[in-house]
Design a protein around this motif. Structure first.
Motif, PDB file in Angstrom:
ATOM      1  N   ILE A 293       0.877  -1.183   0.000  1.00 52.85           N
ATOM      2  CA  ILE A 293       0.000   0.000   0.000  1.00 52.85           C
ATOM      3  C   ILE A 293       0.905   1.221   0.000  1.00 52.85           C
ATOM      4  O   ILE A 293       1.758   1.384   0.872  1.00 52.85           O
ATOM      5  CB  ILE A 293      -0.942   0.013   1.231  1.00 52.85           C
ATOM      6  CG1 ILE A 293      -1.822  -1.239   1.199  1.00 52.85           C
ATOM      7  CG2 ILE A 293      -1.795   1.286   1.241  1.00 52.85           C
ATOM      8  CD1 ILE A 293      -2.874  -1.290   2.285  1.00 52.85           C
ATOM      9  N   ASN A 295       1.090   5.145   0.186  1.00 55.50           N
ATOM     10  CA  ASN A 295       0.339   6.342   0.582  1.00 55.50           C
ATOM     11  C   ASN A 295       1.149   7.570   0.263  1.00 55.50           C
ATOM     12  O   ASN A 295       2.372   7.591   0.469  1.00 55.50           O
ATOM     13  CB  ASN A 295       0.075   6.346   2.098  1.00 55.50           C
ATOM     14  CG  ASN A 295      -0.907   5.271   2.531  1.00 55.50           C
ATOM     15  OD1 ASN A 295      -1.741   4.836   1.742  1.00 55.50           O
ATOM     16  ND2 ASN A 295      -0.817   4.854   3.775  1.00 55.50           N
ATOM     17  N   TYR A 297       1.096  11.494   1.490  1.00 61.37           N
ATOM     18  CA  TYR A 297       0.481  12.466   2.396  1.00 61.37           C
ATOM     19  C   TYR A 297       0.934  13.850   1.971  1.00 61.37           C
ATOM     20  O   TYR A 297       2.130  14.126   1.937  1.00 61.37           O
ATOM     21  CB  TYR A 297       0.948  12.265   3.834  1.00 61.37           C
ATOM     22  CG  TYR A 297       0.730  10.886   4.414  1.00 61.37           C
ATOM     23  CD1 TYR A 297       1.584   9.829   4.110  1.00 61.37           C
ATOM     24  CD2 TYR A 297      -0.304  10.643   5.305  1.00 61.37           C
ATOM     25  CE1 TYR A 297       1.408   8.569   4.658  1.00 61.37           C
ATOM     26  CE2 TYR A 297      -0.494   9.387   5.870  1.00 61.37           C
ATOM     27  CZ  TYR A 297       0.362   8.360   5.532  1.00 61.37           C
ATOM     28  OH  TYR A 297       0.189   7.109   6.074  1.00 61.37           O
ATOM     29  N   HIS A 306      -4.718   2.953  14.003  1.00 58.36           N
ATOM     30  CA  HIS A 306      -5.358   1.737  13.483  1.00 58.36           C
ATOM     31  C   HIS A 306      -4.407   0.552  13.603  1.00 58.36           C
ATOM     32  O   HIS A 306      -3.219   0.717  13.887  1.00 58.36           O
ATOM     33  CB  HIS A 306      -5.736   1.940  12.011  1.00 58.36           C
ATOM     34  CG  HIS A 306      -4.544   2.058  11.117  1.00 58.36           C
ATOM     35  ND1 HIS A 306      -3.824   3.234  10.988  1.00 58.36           N
ATOM     36  CD2 HIS A 306      -3.924   1.156  10.322  1.00 58.36           C
ATOM     37  CE1 HIS A 306      -2.829   3.035  10.162  1.00 58.36           C
ATOM     38  NE2 HIS A 306      -2.860   1.778   9.734  1.00 58.36           N
ATOM     39  N   ASP A 308      -3.125  -2.869  11.271  1.00 60.90           N
ATOM     40  CA  ASP A 308      -3.183  -3.471   9.933  1.00 60.90           C
ATOM     41  C   ASP A 308      -3.651  -4.904  10.140  1.00 60.90           C
ATOM     42  O   ASP A 308      -2.870  -5.756  10.572  1.00 60.90           O
ATOM     43  CB  ASP A 308      -1.792  -3.465   9.278  1.00 60.90           C
ATOM     44  CG  ASP A 308      -1.334  -2.058   8.944  1.00 60.90           C
ATOM     45  OD1 ASP A 308      -2.119  -1.112   9.137  1.00 60.90           O
ATOM     46  OD2 ASP A 308      -0.191  -1.903   8.478  1.00 60.90           O
ATOM     47  N   LEU A 349       9.469   9.720  11.586  1.00 54.98           N
ATOM     48  CA  LEU A 349      10.010   8.918  10.485  1.00 54.98           C
ATOM     49  C   LEU A 349      10.524   9.867   9.415  1.00 54.98           C
ATOM     50  O   LEU A 349       9.784  10.726   8.930  1.00 54.98           O
ATOM     51  CB  LEU A 349       8.920   8.006   9.922  1.00 54.98           C
ATOM     52  CG  LEU A 349       8.447   6.882  10.853  1.00 54.98           C
ATOM     53  CD1 LEU A 349       7.341   6.056  10.199  1.00 54.98           C
ATOM     54  CD2 LEU A 349       9.613   5.976  11.273  1.00 54.98           C
ATOM     55  N   HIS A 366      -1.111   2.090  15.232  1.00 53.96           N
ATOM     56  CA  HIS A 366      -0.201   3.112  14.721  1.00 53.96           C
ATOM     57  C   HIS A 366      -0.961   4.116  13.879  1.00 53.96           C
ATOM     58  O   HIS A 366      -2.079   3.847  13.433  1.00 53.96           O
ATOM     59  CB  HIS A 366       0.941   2.467  13.919  1.00 53.96           C
ATOM     60  CG  HIS A 366       0.461   1.628  12.768  1.00 53.96           C
ATOM     61  ND1 HIS A 366      -0.030   0.341  12.929  1.00 53.96           N
ATOM     62  CD2 HIS A 366       0.381   1.888  11.437  1.00 53.96           C
ATOM     63  CE1 HIS A 366      -0.378  -0.154  11.753  1.00 53.96           C
ATOM     64  NE2 HIS A 366      -0.150   0.774  10.816  1.00 53.96           N
ATOM     65  N   ARG A 390       4.850  13.417   1.865  1.00 57.67           N
ATOM     66  CA  ARG A 390       5.548  12.178   2.258  1.00 57.67           C
ATOM     67  C   ARG A 390       4.964  10.973   1.551  1.00 57.67           C
ATOM     68  O   ARG A 390       3.757  10.801   1.470  1.00 57.67           O
ATOM     69  CB  ARG A 390       5.415  12.010   3.766  1.00 57.67           C
ATOM     70  CG  ARG A 390       5.852  10.660   4.288  1.00 57.67           C
ATOM     71  CD  ARG A 390       5.806  10.641   5.787  1.00 57.67           C
ATOM     72  NE  ARG A 390       6.207   9.363   6.326  1.00 57.67           N
ATOM     73  CZ  ARG A 390       5.365   8.395   6.662  1.00 57.67           C
ATOM     74  NH1 ARG A 390       4.067   8.549   6.493  1.00 57.67           N
ATOM     75  NH2 ARG A 390       5.814   7.265   7.167  1.00 57.67           N
ATOM     76  N   ASN A 392       4.848   6.871   1.586  1.00 58.38           N
ATOM     77  CA  ASN A 392       5.068   5.724   2.474  1.00 58.38           C
ATOM     78  C   ASN A 392       4.602   4.452   1.792  1.00 58.38           C
ATOM     79  O   ASN A 392       3.531   4.409   1.183  1.00 58.38           O
ATOM     80  CB  ASN A 392       4.308   5.897   3.794  1.00 58.38           C
ATOM     81  CG  ASN A 392       4.433   4.653   4.664  1.00 58.38           C
ATOM     82  OD1 ASN A 392       3.545   3.815   4.703  1.00 58.38           O
ATOM     83  ND2 ASN A 392       5.570   4.510   5.339  1.00 58.38           N
ATOM     84  N   THR A 394       3.922   0.410   2.540  1.00 57.55           N
ATOM     85  CA  THR A 394       3.878  -0.690   3.512  1.00 57.55           C
ATOM     86  C   THR A 394       3.665  -1.993   2.768  1.00 57.55           C
ATOM     87  O   THR A 394       2.705  -2.145   2.019  1.00 57.55           O
ATOM     88  CB  THR A 394       2.774  -0.510   4.577  1.00 57.55           C
ATOM     89  OG1 THR A 394       1.552  -0.172   3.952  1.00 57.55           O
ATOM     90  CG2 THR A 394       3.139   0.523   5.609  1.00 57.55           C
ATOM     91  N   ARG A 396       3.096  -6.069   2.783  1.00 52.68           N
ATOM     92  CA  ARG A 396       2.441  -7.083   3.621  1.00 52.68           C
ATOM     93  C   ARG A 396       2.297  -8.370   2.833  1.00 52.68           C
ATOM     94  O   ARG A 396       2.233  -8.345   1.604  1.00 52.68           O
ATOM     95  CB  ARG A 396       1.006  -6.643   3.983  1.00 52.68           C
ATOM     96  CG  ARG A 396       0.888  -5.272   4.616  1.00 52.68           C
ATOM     97  CD  ARG A 396      -0.074  -4.393   3.833  1.00 52.68           C
ATOM     98  NE  ARG A 396      -0.013  -2.995   4.229  1.00 52.68           N
ATOM     99  CZ  ARG A 396      -0.840  -2.415   5.078  1.00 52.68           C
ATOM    100  NH1 ARG A 396      -1.821  -3.093   5.612  1.00 52.68           N
ATOM    101  NH2 ARG A 396      -0.703  -1.157   5.394  1.00 52.68           N
TER     102      ARG A 396
HETATM  103  O1  LIG Z   1       2.418   6.204   6.608  1.00 53.79           O
HETATM  104  C1  LIG Z   1       2.774   5.397   7.459  1.00 53.79           C
HETATM  105  O2  LIG Z   1       3.870   5.450   7.991  1.00 53.79           O
HETATM  106  C2  LIG Z   1       1.812   4.332   7.911  1.00 53.79           C
HETATM  107  C3  LIG Z   1       0.898   3.826   6.843  1.00 53.79           C
HETATM  108  C4  LIG Z   1      -0.036   2.813   7.374  1.00 53.79           C
HETATM  109  O3  LIG Z   1      -0.102   2.594   8.537  1.00 53.79           O
HETATM  110  C5  LIG Z   1      -0.907   2.067   6.476  1.00 53.79           C
HETATM  111  O4  LIG Z   1      -0.929   2.329   5.274  1.00 53.79           O
HETATM  112  O5  LIG Z   1      -1.593   1.159   6.970  1.00 53.79           O
END
Ligand SMILES: O=C(O)CCC(=O)C(=O)O
Ligand SMILES: [Fe+2]
Length: 398
Positions: A293, A295, A297, A306, A308, A349, A366, A390, A392, A394, A396
């Motif tokens: 995923i 993201n 921001y 939340h 995961d 971070l 988190h 930013r 990010n 993740t 999984r």
């Molecule tokens: O942006 C982050 O560091 C966390 C992203 C996150 O927790 C998620 O996408 O589930």
């Protein structure tokens, strides 16, 4: 809390006259409701008129006084405290037909004291249902000479605070490992470029929204499989537009494998205290990502507390780690054992940081509370034209 239901007259409306929007949707079930934890969920008078429903107080089980036997609908409300992105109010109603429960419907009435939320009649919000996805370019073409600004005083203070908070330790909790600056600059540039190219194509970045215009405070693109915020589940094709998520590039897969190796080495050296007897492979199990995923921001971006937890039961049971890469502006990341933000720990971070949460920390709560402006490395911006904000990723395993 003053309760509008106190003096309510009889509820005589039904879903059939609940307004055009209510008739059009059978699946209205997600509403961000920031006050939900403290605010017992009551419909106010107008909402009851709209919906023709009565709702139980979720927390006490007490029914509001306006619950009438004449109501055509029966409410079974539930508050999702564990919703990934907001506290969410979700309502399911079953139509009562001669005493038998018939069509089950989900409905989301406007929640009391929360004027930001849309009502059934709010046409602006309804427009959000259109399937149109606006392309979001994380590296838009440069139009004018970039003015490079130094970090704001606030950003400097936050960075200083974070340096103190981070201390030298990189094992934040058993199974929660921070590798500062793990991605070198070439990796960061490559990741940004790949995400940019994939992000403007089919299945690329979009700003997810809940029904009725409650948008998440980020742009998202999924690789491998799509995570759908409306249903909080994975799908092979995005139900929003039918696009197939792009595959995870081999470079990303390699980086994740190397990152996990490095995390294990670092962890083994650092193991003391309660983790000492534990095997490193239980703390940082092997993980082969099938989902990433991504993201983005912007400066006002954030993500509520939340877990995961939508990956397979097996993946969660084994504590297969989530591997997170941060690139661009720094962000304040919070984590903790429960959803309570006030008792959460905060770290910053920064661009290049890798965070791994697996084993005993797989279900850590988190979130992102803020993006710290003008903290991205200038050389990264020069090489990629990454917009302020930013990125990010993740990873999984399903
Ligand atoms: O942006 C982050 O560091 C966390 C992203 C996150 O927790 C998620 O996408 O589930
Ligand atoms: Fe997460």
């Amino acid at each position: 809390m003053a309760d509008d239901t106190e003096n309510s007259p009889e509820i005589s409306s039904s879903i059939l006259n609940a307004g055009p929007a209510a008739q059009r949707h059978d699946n209205l079930r997600i509403k961000p409701n920031p006050s939900v934890v403290e605010n017992p969920v009551f419909l106010n008078l107008q909402q009851q008129r709209h919906a023709g429903v009565a709702v139980e107080n979720i927390h006490s089980g007490r029914k509001p006084k306006a619950l009438h036997s004449k109501s055509l609908f029966r409410g079974t409300g539930r508050v999702q405290h564990d919703d990934p992105f907001e506290s969410v109010f979700e309502e399911k109603y079953s139509e009562e037909n001669n005493g038998n429960l018939a069509n089950t419907k989900w409905m989301t009435p406007k929640i009391k004291d929360n004027s930001n939320l849309c009502s059934f009649d709010d046409e602006d919000c309804l427009q959000d249902e259109s399937k149109e996805i606006t392309v979001f370019d994380i590296c838009p073409p440069q139009t004018s000479n970039r003015v490079s600004l130094s970090p704001s005083i606030l950003a400097q203070k936050q960075a200083e605070r974070s340096r103190k908070m981070e201390d030298s330790s990189s094992v934040l909790m058993p199974g929660l490992i921070l590798l500062k600056g793990w991605l070198n600059q070439n990796n960061q540039v490559e990741i940004v470029k790949r995400c940019r190219d994939l992000g403007v194509g089919p299945g690329g970045f979009y700003q997810p929204s809940y029904n009725y215009g409650n948008r998440m405070h980020l742009y998202m693109m999924c690789l491998g499989m799509h995570w759908e915020p409306l249903t909080k589940s994975y799908e092979m094709k995005r139900s929003i537009d039918g696009a197939t998520p792009p595959s995870i590039p081999p470079l990303f897969q390699d980086l994740v494998a190397n990152c996990l190796d490095d995390a294990r080495h670092m962890y083994e050296d650092a193991i003391k205290g309660p983790d000492k007897g534990r095997k490193i492979m239980d703390l940082v199990p092997e993980m082969h990502p099938s989902i990433c995923i991504v993201n983005f921001y912007e400066r006002s971006g954030r993500l509520g507390m939340h877990q995961d937890k939508d990956e397979s039961q097996e993946s969660l049971r084994q504590g297969l780690p989530v591997v997170s890469f941060s690139i661009g502006d720094s962000a304040e990341f919070i984590y903790g054992l429960d959803r309570d933000e006030s008792s959460a720990q905060t770290i910053v971070l920064e661009s290049g940081d890798a965070l791994i949460f697996g084993g005993p920390s797989r279900m850590v709560y988190h979130g992102i509370v803020s993006v710290i402006p003008r903290t991205a490395p200038s050389s990264l911006i020069e090489k990629t034209n990454l917009r302020p904000g930013r990125l990010n990723l993740t990873f999984r395993q399903m």
